[in-house]
Write an enzyme that holds these catalytic residues in place. Sequence first.
Site, PDB file in Angstrom:
ATOM      1  N   GLY A  46       0.831  -1.194   0.000  1.00  0.00           N
ATOM      2  CA  GLY A  46       0.000   0.000   0.000  1.00  0.00           C
ATOM      3  C   GLY A  46       0.867   1.246   0.000  1.00  0.00           C
ATOM      4  N   GLN A  51       3.166  10.011   0.948  1.00  0.00           N
ATOM      5  CA  GLN A  51       4.464   9.351   1.119  1.00  0.00           C
ATOM      6  C   GLN A  51       5.431   9.669  -0.018  1.00  0.00           C
ATOM      7  OE1 GLN A  51       2.425   5.425   2.088  1.00  0.00           O
ATOM      8  NE2 GLN A  51       4.360   5.207   3.154  1.00  0.00           N
ATOM      9  N   CYS A  94       5.745  -0.135   7.266  1.00  0.00           N
ATOM     10  CA  CYS A  94       5.394   1.018   6.440  1.00  0.00           C
ATOM     11  C   CYS A  94       6.606   1.376   5.594  1.00  0.00           C
ATOM     12  CB  CYS A  94       5.027   2.199   7.343  1.00  0.00           C
ATOM     13  SG  CYS A  94       4.630   3.702   6.440  1.00  0.00           S
ATOM     14  N   LEU A  95       6.383   1.688   4.309  1.00  0.00           N
ATOM     15  CA  LEU A  95       7.508   2.037   3.437  1.00  0.00           C
ATOM     16  C   LEU A  95       8.191   3.327   3.897  1.00  0.00           C
ATOM     17  CD1 LEU A  95       6.003   1.147  -0.057  1.00  0.00           C
ATOM     18  CD2 LEU A  95       7.582  -0.209   1.339  1.00  0.00           C
ATOM     19  N   HIS A 136      -4.422   1.475   7.421  1.00  0.00           N
ATOM     20  CA  HIS A 136      -3.084   2.069   7.537  1.00  0.00           C
ATOM     21  C   HIS A 136      -2.916   3.219   6.534  1.00  0.00           C
ATOM     22  CE1 HIS A 136       1.474   1.578   7.866  1.00  0.00           C
ATOM     23  NE2 HIS A 136       1.339   2.300   6.774  1.00  0.00           N
ATOM     24  N   GLU A 137      -3.331   2.981   5.285  1.00  0.00           N
ATOM     25  CA  GLU A 137      -3.149   4.014   4.252  1.00  0.00           C
ATOM     26  C   GLU A 137      -4.061   5.216   4.485  1.00  0.00           C
ATOM     27  OE1 GLU A 137      -0.591   3.817   2.557  1.00  0.00           O
ATOM     28  OE2 GLU A 137      -0.210   1.694   2.929  1.00  0.00           O
ATOM     29  N   HIS A 140      -2.630   7.556   6.856  1.00  0.00           N
ATOM     30  CA  HIS A 140      -1.606   8.447   6.276  1.00  0.00           C
ATOM     31  C   HIS A 140      -2.237   9.757   5.781  1.00  0.00           C
ATOM     32  CE1 HIS A 140       2.267   6.432   6.163  1.00  0.00           C
ATOM     33  NE2 HIS A 140       1.753   5.324   5.673  1.00  0.00           N
TER      34      HIS A 140
HETATM   35 NI    NI Z   1       2.585   3.391   5.602  1.00  0.00          NI
END
Ligand code: NI
Length: 174
Positions: A46, A51, A94-95, A136-137, A140
């Site tokens: 995701g 991000q 998380c990236l 989660h996304e 963000h």
């Molecule tokens: Ni994330």
Amino acid sequence: MAILQIIWAPDPRLKVVSEPVETVDDDVRALMDDMLDTMYDEPGVGLSAIQIGVPKRVVVVDVARKGEEPQPIRLVNPVITATSEEIAIFDEGCLSLPEHFAEVERPAEVDVSYIDENGDAQTLHADDILSRCLQHEIDHLDGILFVDHLSALKRGMILRKLTKQKKARLRDSA
Ligand code: NI
């Protein structure tokens, strides 16, 4: 199509509340394609637009397993409209917080409404990894990271390590 650099925490841009998208046009579709390229390159399941530094309410996810057909979902202005009472615990990553994972409690299932890449209103019901990923996304988009669901002690530990990782990344790219 492009692979973009993902912002690493701690970074003030990741705390920004993203703006709704007014029209799903070619720019938004190109943004979503770039986000998918970037996500698959990592690889991740995701990614939210913030991000990669774009403060718009745009999310892409793909929770297909390795070897399965890709199942990308492009979501504009996603909103969680219902959550299950049942809670699930997942080891989340998380990236934007590379190499860090922690158990986070969230509702097991969610209903999400969103606009798709064609500008059409959609709803979906998600459980398991897709439910986790969407929550989660969507966090963000409101400037919330998974570490914000942890104790201040755990959050501080992870963010301090990330600060060191970021300095090393800057050194490597200099
Ligand atoms: Ni994330």
